[in-house]
Motif scaffolding. Structure first.
Motif, PDB file in Angstrom:
ATOM      1  N   ARG A 167       2.297   1.239  -0.325  1.00  0.00           N
ATOM      2  CA  ARG A 167       3.354   0.625   0.444  1.00  0.00           C
ATOM      3  C   ARG A 167       4.048  -0.332  -0.155  1.00  0.00           C
ATOM      4  O   ARG A 167       5.231  -0.793   0.392  1.00  0.00           O
ATOM      5  N   ASP A 168       3.486  -1.119  -1.251  1.00  0.00           N
ATOM      6  CA  ASP A 168       4.211  -2.176  -2.092  1.00  0.00           C
ATOM      7  C   ASP A 168       5.567  -1.490  -2.809  1.00  0.00           C
ATOM      8  O   ASP A 168       6.214  -2.230  -3.087  1.00  0.00           O
ATOM      9  N   ALA A 169       5.322  -0.181  -2.904  1.00  0.00           N
ATOM     10  CA  ALA A 169       6.339   0.302  -3.460  1.00  0.00           C
ATOM     11  C   ALA A 169       7.227   1.349  -2.788  1.00  0.00           C
ATOM     12  O   ALA A 169       8.515   1.707  -3.031  1.00  0.00           O
ATOM     13  N   LEU A 170       6.665   1.994  -1.824  1.00  0.00           N
ATOM     14  CA  LEU A 170       7.217   3.133  -1.118  1.00  0.00           C
ATOM     15  C   LEU A 170       7.228   2.368   0.484  1.00  0.00           C
ATOM     16  O   LEU A 170       6.146   2.771   1.275  1.00  0.00           O
ATOM     17  N   ARG A 171       8.222   1.906   0.738  1.00  0.00           N
ATOM     18  CA  ARG A 171       8.440   0.977   1.964  1.00  0.00           C
ATOM     19  C   ARG A 171       8.324   1.779   3.282  1.00  0.00           C
ATOM     20  O   ARG A 171       8.179   1.466   4.380  1.00  0.00           O
ATOM     21  N   LEU A 173       6.496   4.393   3.744  1.00  0.00           N
ATOM     22  CA  LEU A 173       5.139   5.240   4.024  1.00  0.00           C
ATOM     23  C   LEU A 173       4.560   4.333   5.140  1.00  0.00           C
ATOM     24  O   LEU A 173       4.278   3.302   5.215  1.00  0.00           O
ATOM     25  N   ARG A 174       3.940   5.263   6.072  1.00  0.00           N
ATOM     26  CA  ARG A 174       3.117   4.580   7.250  1.00  0.00           C
ATOM     27  C   ARG A 174       1.852   5.330   7.302  1.00  0.00           C
ATOM     28  O   ARG A 174       1.449   6.083   6.604  1.00  0.00           O
ATOM     29  N   GLY A 175       1.017   4.476   7.955  1.00  0.00           N
ATOM     30  CA  GLY A 175      -0.522   5.026   8.332  1.00  0.00           C
ATOM     31  C   GLY A 175      -0.535   5.885   9.451  1.00  0.00           C
ATOM     32  O   GLY A 175       0.148   5.540  10.703  1.00  0.00           O
ATOM     33  N   VAL A 176      -1.448   7.046   9.642  1.00  0.00           N
ATOM     34  CA  VAL A 176      -1.760   7.750  10.428  1.00  0.00           C
ATOM     35  C   VAL A 176      -3.135   7.982  10.573  1.00  0.00           C
ATOM     36  O   VAL A 176      -3.853   8.507   9.737  1.00  0.00           O
ATOM     37  N   ARG A 177      -3.840   7.209  11.467  1.00  0.00           N
ATOM     38  CA  ARG A 177      -5.298   7.095  11.517  1.00  0.00           C
ATOM     39  C   ARG A 177      -6.068   8.463  11.831  1.00  0.00           C
ATOM     40  O   ARG A 177      -5.683   8.882  13.093  1.00  0.00           O
ATOM     41  N   ALA A 259      -6.889   5.725   7.389  1.00  0.00           N
ATOM     42  CA  ALA A 259      -5.374   5.947   7.736  1.00  0.00           C
ATOM     43  C   ALA A 259      -4.770   6.704   6.459  1.00  0.00           C
ATOM     44  O   ALA A 259      -4.936   6.510   5.490  1.00  0.00           O
ATOM     45  N   ARG A 260      -4.305   7.841   7.231  1.00  0.00           N
ATOM     46  CA  ARG A 260      -3.663   8.868   6.055  1.00  0.00           C
ATOM     47  C   ARG A 260      -2.127   8.202   5.690  1.00  0.00           C
ATOM     48  O   ARG A 260      -1.469   7.771   6.693  1.00  0.00           O
ATOM     49  N   PRO A 261      -1.936   8.538   4.434  1.00  0.00           N
ATOM     50  CA  PRO A 261      -0.178   8.044   4.197  1.00  0.00           C
ATOM     51  C   PRO A 261       0.693   9.268   4.569  1.00  0.00           C
ATOM     52  O   PRO A 261       0.387  10.198   4.563  1.00  0.00           O
ATOM     53  N   ALA A 262       1.692   8.587   5.243  1.00  0.00           N
ATOM     54  CA  ALA A 262       2.700   9.787   5.724  1.00  0.00           C
ATOM     55  C   ALA A 262       3.986   9.247   5.744  1.00  0.00           C
ATOM     56  O   ALA A 262       4.193   7.918   5.841  1.00  0.00           O
ATOM     57  N   ALA A 279       3.642  10.087  -6.031  1.00  0.00           N
ATOM     58  CA  ALA A 279       3.205  11.230  -5.341  1.00  0.00           C
ATOM     59  C   ALA A 279       2.402  11.041  -4.265  1.00  0.00           C
ATOM     60  O   ALA A 279       1.455  10.538  -4.455  1.00  0.00           O
ATOM     61  N   ASN A 280       2.959  11.282  -3.039  1.00  0.00           N
ATOM     62  CA  ASN A 280       2.259  10.583  -1.791  1.00  0.00           C
ATOM     63  C   ASN A 280       2.835  11.480  -0.492  1.00  0.00           C
ATOM     64  O   ASN A 280       3.548  12.022  -0.672  1.00  0.00           O
ATOM     65  N   GLY A 281       2.111  11.033   0.539  1.00  0.00           N
ATOM     66  CA  GLY A 281       2.506  11.335   1.918  1.00  0.00           C
ATOM     67  C   GLY A 281       2.074  12.588   2.172  1.00  0.00           C
ATOM     68  O   GLY A 281       2.693  13.387   3.163  1.00  0.00           O
TER      69      GLY A 281
END
Length: 315
Positions: A167-171, A173-177, A259-262, A279-281
Motif C-alpha cells: 500500500r505504500d505504492a498502491l494507494r 489497495l485495501r484489506g478484506v479480512r 487481510a487479503r489485498p483487494a 502484481a496485486n489485488g
C-alpha cells in the motif's frame, strides 16, 4: 533478463515459477511461506463456477485453467468438484445461487448421499459443480518455494508482489479480512469442499485429509491482521454444526486470520511504476487467479503484451 520478485505469497511464488519455467533467471526476496502471508490461511478452493455467483466474469474465465496450472507444477489437485447446500429454511438461497452461477447440476437427497454418504438425509437438494477442484494451500506454497532461489538484494527487473504491504505504492489497495478454523473430526468424511448457504455466516468446509477440515467464510472490510475474533470463531463453528452435528465434537487445531489485498472492483491489477511491475489485488481468489496473473506478467515481460488486468491509468 533477470528478475527479482519481492514477496513470497501465492502471487509472488506463481510469478516466479512461471518465469523460471520460461527460462528467465529469477530470485525471490522473502523468507518463504509462513503465517505472515494471507495465502497461508487460504481455503485452496479452485472453484471458478461457484465464484461466478458473485464475482466478475473475468474471475471465472481466468480461473478455469487454475487446476491444470497447479497440477503441471507437481501440486496434488483433488478434482472432485464442489457441493453447495442449504438448510430447508434457506431453500430460496440455493435457488438464487443456481440462477447466478453456471457449471452445475441440481441433486436430490439421493444424489447427495451418493456423493457424500456422511451428509445423507441432511439436505433435500444441492448444487454439484463437477468440474471444480481444491488443493492444500500450504503444501502448494512449499512445492513452489522449494524450487526457487532466494535473494537478499534486488537486481534486474523488479516485480512487487507484497500483497497488502504494497500500500505504500498502491494507494487504492485495501484489506478484506478473512478468518478460519482448522479442526479434526474423524467421525465424518468429505471428498470435496462443501459450501453451506447460511443466512448469517455462509460457510465453506474444505477437507484436508485424515479427518482434518478447514472452515472459513468471513469477509470483513478491514486491514486488521492477527488472530480471529471470538465472534467469528463462534459463528464459523455454529455454521459448521448446521452442516453436520458431529463437528460439535471436533478438535480445534488452529485459528487464523489475515487481510487479503483487494482493489475497489475486487479484480487484480498489473501496474508499472518507476520501472517496477506490481502484481496485486487477488482478493479472495488467490489460488484461483494467481496462475493467470503470473502468465500475464510473464507474457508482458517476454513479448511486451498488454495484460487484461493492466491498469491504463497507472502504467
Amino acid at each position: 533478463m533477470s528478475v527479482t520478485v519481492i514477496g513470497g505469497g501465492v502471487m509472488g511464488l506463481c510469478v516466479a515459477t512461471e518465469l523460471q519455467g520460461r527460462g528467465i533467471p529469477v530470485a525471490v526476496r522473502d523468507e518463504g511461506p509462513g503465517p505472515r502471508a494471507c495465502s497461508w490461511w487460504a481455503g485452496g478452493m479452485l472453484a471458478p463456477w461457484c465464484e461466478g455467483e458473485s464475482a466478475e466474469e473475468a474471475v471465472t474465465r481466468h480461473g478455469l485453467g487454475a487446476a491444470d496450472w497447479w497440477q503441471a507444477q507437481g501440486v496434488p489437485v483433488a478434482r472432485n468438484g464442489t457441493l453447495v447446500v442449504s438448510l430447508s429454511r434457506d431453500a430460496a438461497a440455493l435457488d438464487r445461487f443456481a440462477r447466478r452461477s453456471r457449471g452445475h447440476r441440481m441433486l436430490d437427497a439421493e444424489g447427495i448421499a451418493a456423493l457424500e454418504p456422511d451428509l445423507a438425509g441432511r439436505f433435500a437438494r444441492a448444487l454439484f459443480f463437477a468440474d471444480e477442484a481444491h488443493l492444500d494451500p500450504r503444501r502448494a506454497l512449499a512445492i513452489l518455494s522449494d524450487r526457487l532461489g532466494r535473494t537478499d538484494s534486488v537486481a534486474g527487473q523488479v516485480i512487487d508482489c507484497r500483497g497488502l504491504s504494497a500500500r505504500d505504492a498502491l494507494r487504492d489497495l485495501r484489506g478484506v479480512r478473512g478468518e478460519m478454523v482448522l479442526i479434526r473430526c474423524p467421525e465424518i468424511a468429505l471428498s470435496r469442499p462443501v459450501r453451506l448457504l447460511h443466512p448469517r455466516m455462509p460457510l465453506y468446509v474444505v477437507p484436508r485429509g485424515d479427518g482434518v477440515f478447514m472452515l472459513g467464510a468471513t469477509m470483513l472490510e478491514s486491514d486488521r491482521r492477527g488472530p480471529p475474533t471470538a465472534r467469528a470463531v463462534l459463528e464459523l463453528l455454529s455454521a459448521g454444526f448446521a452442516l453436520h452435528p458431529a463437528l460439535a465434537e471436533a478438535e480445534v487445531l488452529e485459528l487464523g486470520a489475515d487481510a487479503r489485498p483487494a482493489f475497489p472492483d475486487n479484480l487484480p491489477r498489473i501496474r508499472r511504476a518507476g520501472g517496477v511491475i506490481h502484481a496485486n489485488g487477488l482478493y479472495r481468489h488467490g489460488f484461483l487467479l494467481a496462475p493467470a496473473v503470473a502468465r500475464m506478467v510473464a507474457d508482458h515481460l517476454q513479448h511486451q503484451t498488454r495484460p487484461e488486468f493492466m491498469d491504463a491509468d497507472h502504467d
